[in-house]
Write a protein that holds these residues in place. Sequence first.
Motif, PDB file in Angstrom:
ATOM      1  N   GLU A 115       3.503  17.678 -14.876  1.00 49.28           N
ATOM      2  CA  GLU A 115       4.878  18.006 -15.665  1.00 49.28           C
ATOM      3  C   GLU A 115       4.896  17.764 -17.099  1.00 49.28           C
ATOM      4  O   GLU A 115       5.266  18.623 -18.003  1.00 49.28           O
ATOM      5  N   GLN A 116       4.737  16.432 -17.323  1.00 52.65           N
ATOM      6  CA  GLN A 116       4.852  15.940 -18.744  1.00 52.65           C
ATOM      7  C   GLN A 116       3.827  16.399 -19.621  1.00 52.65           C
ATOM      8  O   GLN A 116       4.046  16.749 -20.717  1.00 52.65           O
ATOM      9  N   SER A 117       2.522  16.522 -19.055  1.00 50.93           N
ATOM     10  CA  SER A 117       1.485  17.077 -20.017  1.00 50.93           C
ATOM     11  C   SER A 117       1.965  18.684 -20.376  1.00 50.93           C
ATOM     12  O   SER A 117       1.393  19.358 -21.545  1.00 50.93           O
ATOM     13  N   GLU A 118       2.172  19.450 -19.262  1.00 50.32           N
ATOM     14  CA  GLU A 118       2.744  20.813 -19.799  1.00 50.32           C
ATOM     15  C   GLU A 118       4.089  20.877 -20.516  1.00 50.32           C
ATOM     16  O   GLU A 118       3.896  21.827 -21.573  1.00 50.32           O
TER      17      GLU A 118
ATOM     18  N   LYS B 263       0.779  -1.172   0.072  1.00 59.61           N
ATOM     19  CA  LYS B 263      -0.088   0.174   0.124  1.00 59.61           C
ATOM     20  C   LYS B 263       0.822   1.327   0.001  1.00 59.61           C
ATOM     21  O   LYS B 263       0.508   2.205  -0.823  1.00 59.61           O
ATOM     22  N   ALA B 264       2.007   1.436   0.886  1.00 62.75           N
ATOM     23  CA  ALA B 264       2.675   2.315   0.899  1.00 62.75           C
ATOM     24  C   ALA B 264       3.521   2.380  -0.654  1.00 62.75           C
ATOM     25  O   ALA B 264       3.649   3.834  -0.932  1.00 62.75           O
ATOM     26  N   SER B 265       3.816   1.536  -1.214  1.00 58.24           N
ATOM     27  CA  SER B 265       4.522   1.580  -2.641  1.00 58.24           C
ATOM     28  C   SER B 265       3.496   2.266  -3.489  1.00 58.24           C
ATOM     29  O   SER B 265       3.991   3.032  -4.713  1.00 58.24           O
ATOM     30  N   VAL B 266       2.445   1.669  -3.357  1.00 61.10           N
ATOM     31  CA  VAL B 266       1.315   2.057  -4.595  1.00 61.10           C
ATOM     32  C   VAL B 266       0.882   3.641  -4.320  1.00 61.10           C
ATOM     33  O   VAL B 266       0.745   4.421  -5.433  1.00 61.10           O
ATOM     34  N   SER B 267       0.895   4.041  -2.858  1.00 60.27           N
ATOM     35  CA  SER B 267       0.554   5.278  -2.653  1.00 60.27           C
ATOM     36  C   SER B 267       1.464   6.382  -3.052  1.00 60.27           C
ATOM     37  O   SER B 267       1.517   7.492  -3.646  1.00 60.27           O
ATOM     38  N   LYS B 268       3.054   5.794  -2.951  1.00 61.97           N
ATOM     39  CA  LYS B 268       4.205   6.727  -3.727  1.00 61.97           C
ATOM     40  C   LYS B 268       4.049   6.638  -5.059  1.00 61.97           C
ATOM     41  O   LYS B 268       4.294   7.812  -5.652  1.00 61.97           O
ATOM     42  N   MET B 269       3.780   5.574  -5.674  1.00 62.00           N
ATOM     43  CA  MET B 269       3.670   5.510  -7.078  1.00 62.00           C
ATOM     44  C   MET B 269       2.391   6.395  -7.724  1.00 62.00           C
ATOM     45  O   MET B 269       2.628   7.133  -8.753  1.00 62.00           O
ATOM     46  N   LYS B 270       1.145   6.654  -7.097  1.00 61.77           N
ATOM     47  CA  LYS B 270       0.346   7.599  -7.217  1.00 61.77           C
ATOM     48  C   LYS B 270       0.741   8.929  -7.067  1.00 61.77           C
ATOM     49  O   LYS B 270       0.568   9.693  -7.847  1.00 61.77           O
ATOM     50  N   THR B 271       1.340   9.435  -5.912  1.00 61.81           N
ATOM     51  CA  THR B 271       1.848  10.683  -5.944  1.00 61.81           C
ATOM     52  C   THR B 271       2.745  10.933  -7.028  1.00 61.81           C
ATOM     53  O   THR B 271       3.004  12.187  -7.447  1.00 61.81           O
ATOM     54  N   ASN B 272       3.888   9.942  -7.119  1.00 60.84           N
ATOM     55  CA  ASN B 272       4.780  10.465  -8.362  1.00 60.84           C
ATOM     56  C   ASN B 272       4.323  10.525  -9.804  1.00 60.84           C
ATOM     57  O   ASN B 272       4.588  11.308 -10.354  1.00 60.84           O
ATOM     58  N   TRP B 273       3.127   9.663  -9.802  1.00 64.22           N
ATOM     59  CA  TRP B 273       2.684   9.705 -11.203  1.00 64.22           C
ATOM     60  C   TRP B 273       1.963  11.076 -11.509  1.00 64.22           C
ATOM     61  O   TRP B 273       1.995  11.502 -12.406  1.00 64.22           O
ATOM     62  N   GLU B 274       1.356  11.279 -10.299  1.00 65.45           N
ATOM     63  CA  GLU B 274       0.368  12.780 -10.422  1.00 65.45           C
ATOM     64  C   GLU B 274       1.196  14.015 -10.705  1.00 65.45           C
ATOM     65  O   GLU B 274       0.962  14.673 -11.571  1.00 65.45           O
ATOM     66  N   ARG B 275       2.431  13.927 -10.248  1.00 63.65           N
ATOM     67  CA  ARG B 275       3.488  15.092 -10.425  1.00 63.65           C
ATOM     68  C   ARG B 275       3.893  14.638 -11.784  1.00 63.65           C
ATOM     69  O   ARG B 275       3.994  15.650 -12.632  1.00 63.65           O
ATOM     70  N   TYR B 276       4.417  13.513 -12.272  1.00 63.31           N
ATOM     71  CA  TYR B 276       4.937  13.498 -13.481  1.00 63.31           C
ATOM     72  C   TYR B 276       3.665  13.575 -14.620  1.00 63.31           C
ATOM     73  O   TYR B 276       4.428  14.441 -15.558  1.00 63.31           O
ATOM     74  N   TYR B 277       2.456  13.179 -14.668  1.00 64.53           N
ATOM     75  CA  TYR B 277       1.351  13.689 -15.422  1.00 64.53           C
ATOM     76  C   TYR B 277       1.411  14.920 -15.600  1.00 64.53           C
ATOM     77  O   TYR B 277       1.177  15.674 -16.700  1.00 64.53           O
TER      78      TYR B 277
END
Length: 152
Positions: A107-110, A91-105
Motif C-alpha cells: 500500500e505504501q509503495s503504491e 511466533k504468532a506475533s512475528v507472523s502477524k507482523m509479517k502479514t501486516n508489513w507485507e500489506r503496508y509495503y
Amino acid sequence: MQPTNSLKDLKNILKYSAFESLSDSLIREIDGAYHEESKLPENSSTGGMVEVAAKYTDKWKEIADEYYDKIMDYGNSEQTDESVVMIDELKASVSKMKTNWERYYKEQSEAYANTLYAVYNGGTILHPMIADYKYDQQKEWALRLVSIYEQI
C-alpha cells in the motif's frame, strides 16, 4: 608472530569491532555495497539506478526471509512446557507482523508512487526514487527481524 607497525592494519582492527551487532554488520556490508555500486558509471542512468536498487532490495528481502525463518524455527528442538506458550506467542506475533508489513509495503509503495507521479508529472526521476523507497522499506523490515532474532 611479528608485531604489526602498519597504520592501515590498526585502522582495520578499529573499524571492525568485535562488538559490532549483526544489524550494524549487515548495514555496513549491504548498504556499503549498494552505495559503491550506485557510483559506478554504468549505473548512472535511471535504468541503472533502478537495477542496482532492485538488486539490493532483493538482498534485504533475502535477509528478512532468512531471519523470519530462523525466528519461526526458534525453540523447536529445545522447548519445555514452560516455554512453549511464550515461544508460540512470539511466533504468532512475528507472523502477524509479517502479514501486516507485507500489506503496508504494498500500500505504501503504491501511495508513494502515486504521490511522485503527481509531483513530478511522470518525469524520469520517478523510477529511481520509487526503487530507492522500496529499498529503504525492505531494509527496515529486514533489520526489524534481525533485531528480534538478536534479542532471542
